[in-house]
Design a protein around this motif. Structure first.
Motif, short mmCIF file in Angstrom:
data_model
loop_
_atom_site.label_atom_id
_atom_site.label_comp_id
_atom_site.label_asym_id
_atom_site.label_seq_id
_atom_site.Cartn_x
_atom_site.Cartn_y
_atom_site.Cartn_z
N GLY B 292 0.88 -1.24 0.09
CA GLY B 292 0.13 -0.04 0.06
C GLY B 292 0.77 1.31 -0.25
N ASP B 313 -7.00 -3.53 -4.18
CA ASP B 313 -7.58 -3.38 -2.96
C ASP B 313 -8.86 -3.91 -3.22
OD1 ASP B 313 -9.29 -1.49 -4.66
OD2 ASP B 313 -8.44 -0.05 -4.05
N TYR B 320 -5.11 -1.12 -9.95
CA TYR B 320 -5.76 0.01 -10.34
C TYR B 320 -5.62 0.07 -12.04
CZ TYR B 320 -5.83 1.46 -5.68
OH TYR B 320 -6.26 1.52 -4.36
N GLN B 330 0.06 8.13 -7.22
CA GLN B 330 1.05 7.59 -6.39
C GLN B 330 2.18 8.22 -6.60
OE1 GLN B 330 0.89 3.76 -8.70
NE2 GLN B 330 -0.57 2.83 -7.26
N ASN B 333 2.18 10.45 -3.56
CA ASN B 333 1.86 9.73 -2.21
C ASN B 333 3.52 9.24 -1.76
OD1 ASN B 333 1.54 6.34 -1.35
ND2 ASN B 333 0.36 8.04 -0.21
N LYS B 352 -4.25 5.82 -1.35
CA LYS B 352 -5.71 5.98 -1.64
C LYS B 352 -5.98 6.42 -3.19
CE LYS B 352 -9.96 6.12 1.35
NZ LYS B 352 -10.73 6.86 -0.04
N TYR B 353 -6.87 5.77 -3.94
CA TYR B 353 -6.93 6.38 -5.34
C TYR B 353 -8.30 7.26 -5.19
CZ TYR B 353 -8.00 6.28 -10.41
OH TYR B 353 -8.47 6.69 -11.50
N LYS B 354 -8.04 8.32 -5.76
CA LYS B 354 -9.40 9.06 -6.10
C LYS B 354 -9.61 8.93 -7.40
CE LYS B 354 -11.33 13.55 -4.82
NZ LYS B 354 -10.93 14.97 -5.25
#
Lengths: 437, 437
Positions: B292, B313, B320, B330, B333, B352-354
């Motif tokens: 993650g 996830d 993704y 990413q 992040n 956390k993917y938006k």
């Protein structure tokens, strides 16, 4: 299913070989003439050669100085285009031999321009890069950026310098403009893109065999160009000839040697006449003798215009200069005379050259221009140079894209297109050692 | 004489492999971090892949969707770029093997993106053309124009049709946008540039293996895209797989055959992990398993982001989507977490993917877009598509040049860059016969 633009019976065919300045103007002027025009070119675009050096030096996109020939003539009903290489002439039969087959003509016009002239020096030809085609310009851009990227991987100054010594041979407008553009790369781009490389590692040379630059212009303009280039850091050498070049070292007529991996050659151009033209009317530089009507000597329905045509008068015993203006004006003249011939009007008008002047840009705010008896230098000449070139570019889109690139460059000192488009671009120096930085 | 940006003693080195969306965002976010960033890429430019299809279809210059990486980071003092191909990883020694030598890292991030996936079909791979690189896009443009020029030299409809049957495989955004652009070439450009060829000779096919186009979007959007493409004359085939292709004939899973010399493949992409990554954490499509925090499984200082990274996830059990948004997020992040690691702050934040939505354009005034719970179609979606793409393009010059090309195309229905830049371009079909027209 193919719907060819077949001319009505009896409509004569005018074949134009070459879509440069001369060929295009000729075809346009024949728009309403009762002929079928067939234009052949090995490329499908008209190339605006005066700005080629800006593609080479990452100032303009390749596409913005090329305009598709089909686009230029899309509303001209009597016009046909074919991409083809011309291989020979059988004038007795009115046949042009081409890569796509034999082609009958009633009138034939060679407007094939010129190619780089290495004056028979095979070794130089093998290692130098010409500056006449779009492919060459893109290759120069790729190559120059690659030289910088590779330099970063080297430690020894003696290894770096030959990579960053850029030599232009030929002090005409092309060489002068190219040298100025390289000097500006050195001044404005190198410190930003390659802060790790000292600017002193890069050298720009301009070598000219005659006593002065821009021999076609006045001595005053030559002097101004020399001053401006020198101020930009270009090492200008006049009365100097490149004797040998093996891809690594140039040997000059002065005995001096320069280590350089980049020799850009604009020291001369030559015509490349097609097989089938009598050798005795071909000059040593490949130009073909024409009479005052641009008819090739010994022919009545075969013409040559522009760089390929050798027409002499009292002021120009060696022929007119090989520049766009001559080609454009000869195209118009041949069109006018063809129209008269079609109307059986015997009052043909011999060509008369009107010199509209000449100019060269050296760099930001610096140019020389001579026209209508005036000599202009510096900022104003530069503005005139830009305006003339913008207006001469074909197509609204190209004008706008070039304008934006110039505008952007003027205010940001940036060059937008310094990218390498090449397969295997990363195959640069193989060091196989630990990278240190 | 070389003045390397040597970091002060103890400054850790972050090596980023790849200057795509993910790598660039990561490097930018580390601008003020106490690290030395070394970016490696096999090209010296960032490529805006979403507009590649417009280069292929003569709508944009190649240079306008590429931005020199050195230009992007010219004011970032902790950034170094080198053009290099990465060949292997020796993680135990913290060494990356590259074409220009071995490189030590403290933190390593693979942001290498993806390449065309032919799913092991070697025959298709040999004859199809991918749509991932700038070189491919320029080659497609040259090839397509050449097909038209050659068609003019043929008389037999059966010989012409395979030249003008253009097949796109893959109904994702790339395939849909490419098919739409080809349909517009057929509708707006072909009648003007090639009036001698009947438009009925050209066919555009779009082949998708799943039951609908744009599988990543809603069924409604798929339906709208299908309608719009069909209205433009594209032959869309869903639930259809290309079984074989020999460069001349496609055999489909339905048994149908299509004669075509042009197969453009966007049916899938795959990661190409470097030697030295444990095979057991590499998925069949080449993606490398990460946790993650985007750390490659089994490593603490080696990361992967974007297309090459396989992070799952609950909603995305297969990882993704391989799109720019994931890579960009990413990158941000990993940058945030690296900064924490450098400060010895243990509170690392998992990715956390938006989902910001997705969109595809079909042609003039036609697009589909989904974001923030909204679905847009037609003219408004098209305007949104253009605005988002323009704003995402790097560099003011590129934005302006693309905008002008679009503006020009909208009002003139022209495409400015339909030129062939290629050595020996005129070496098209050799007929050696009399040309008739």
């Amino acid at each position: 299913m193919i719907q060819p633009n077949v001319p009505e019976a009896g409509v004569p065919r005018v074949v134009i070989v070459g879509g440069g300045f001369g060929g295009i103007n000729l075809a346009k002027k024949l728009k309403n003439a009762p002929v079928q025009i067939v234009m052949l070119d090995r490329n499908n675009y008209h190339l605006f050669q005066p700005l080629l050096y800006q593609v080479s030096t990452a100032g303009l996109e390749a596409d913005s100085i090329a305009f598709p020939l089909r686009g230029i003539f899309k509303s001209q009903k009597n016009f046909i285009f074919r991409m083809a290489e011309v291989t020979g002439l059988r004038a007795a039969e009115n046949i042009l031999e081409t890569g796509i087959g034999d082609l009958h003509y009633d009138y034939l016009v060679f407007a094939t321009g010129s190619t780089t002239n290495f004056f028979g020096n095979k070794l130089i030809e093998e290692h130098a890069i010409g500056m006449k085609s779009l492919i060459e310009a893109v290759q120069i851009r790729n190559y120059v950026i690659k030289q910088f990227e590779e330099s970063l991987l080297l430690k020894d100054e003696a290894e770096i310098k030959p990579k960053l010594n850029f030599v232009m041979v030929g002090g005409g407008p092309t060489g002068v403009e190219m040298a100025g553009a390289f000097a500006e790369l050195r001044k404005y781009i190198m410190p930003k893109d390659y802060p790790e490389l000292s600017v002193s590692l890069m050298n720009v040379y301009l070598i000219e065999s005659s006593p002065r630059l821009l021999a076609g212009m006045s001595e005053e303009s030559s002097e101004k160009a020399l001053e401006a280039l020198t101020a930009l850091g270009v090492k200008v050498m006049v009365k100097t000839v490149v004797k040998e070049y093996d891809g690594k070292t140039l040997t000059l007529s002065t005995g001096e040697k320069i280590d350089s991996q980049s020799l850009f050659w604009s020291a001369g151009v030559k015509g490349v006449p097609v097989n089938g033209i009598a050798p005795e009317i071909i000059a040593p530089n490949g130009r073909v003798q024409v009479n005052g009507l641009n008819q090739i000597v010994g022919h009545t329905n075969v013409y040559a215009i522009g760089d390929i045509a050798l027409m002499t008068d009292e002021i120009h015993p060696k022929g007119y200069p090989m520049v766009a203006q001559v080609a454009i004006q000869q195209g118009a003249n041949v069109a006018a005379n063809l129209k008269k011939i079609l109307k059986k009007d015997p009052a043909l008008v011999p060509f008369k050259y009107k010199d509209l002047g000449s100019m060269a840009t050296i760099g930001r705010n610096k140019a020389v221009a001579e026209f209508a008896g005036m000599k202009l230098y510096g900022y104003f000449a530069w503005m005139v140079w830009m305006a003339v070139h913008l207006l001469s570019l074909l197509g609204f889109r190209n004008k706008l894209v070039v304008f934006i690139n110039w505008f952007y460059r003027y205010f940001t000192f940036e060059r937008g297109t310094r990218i390498i488009i090449k397969r295997g671009a990363a195959n640069i120096v193989k060091l196989r050692q630990t990278v240190n930085f």
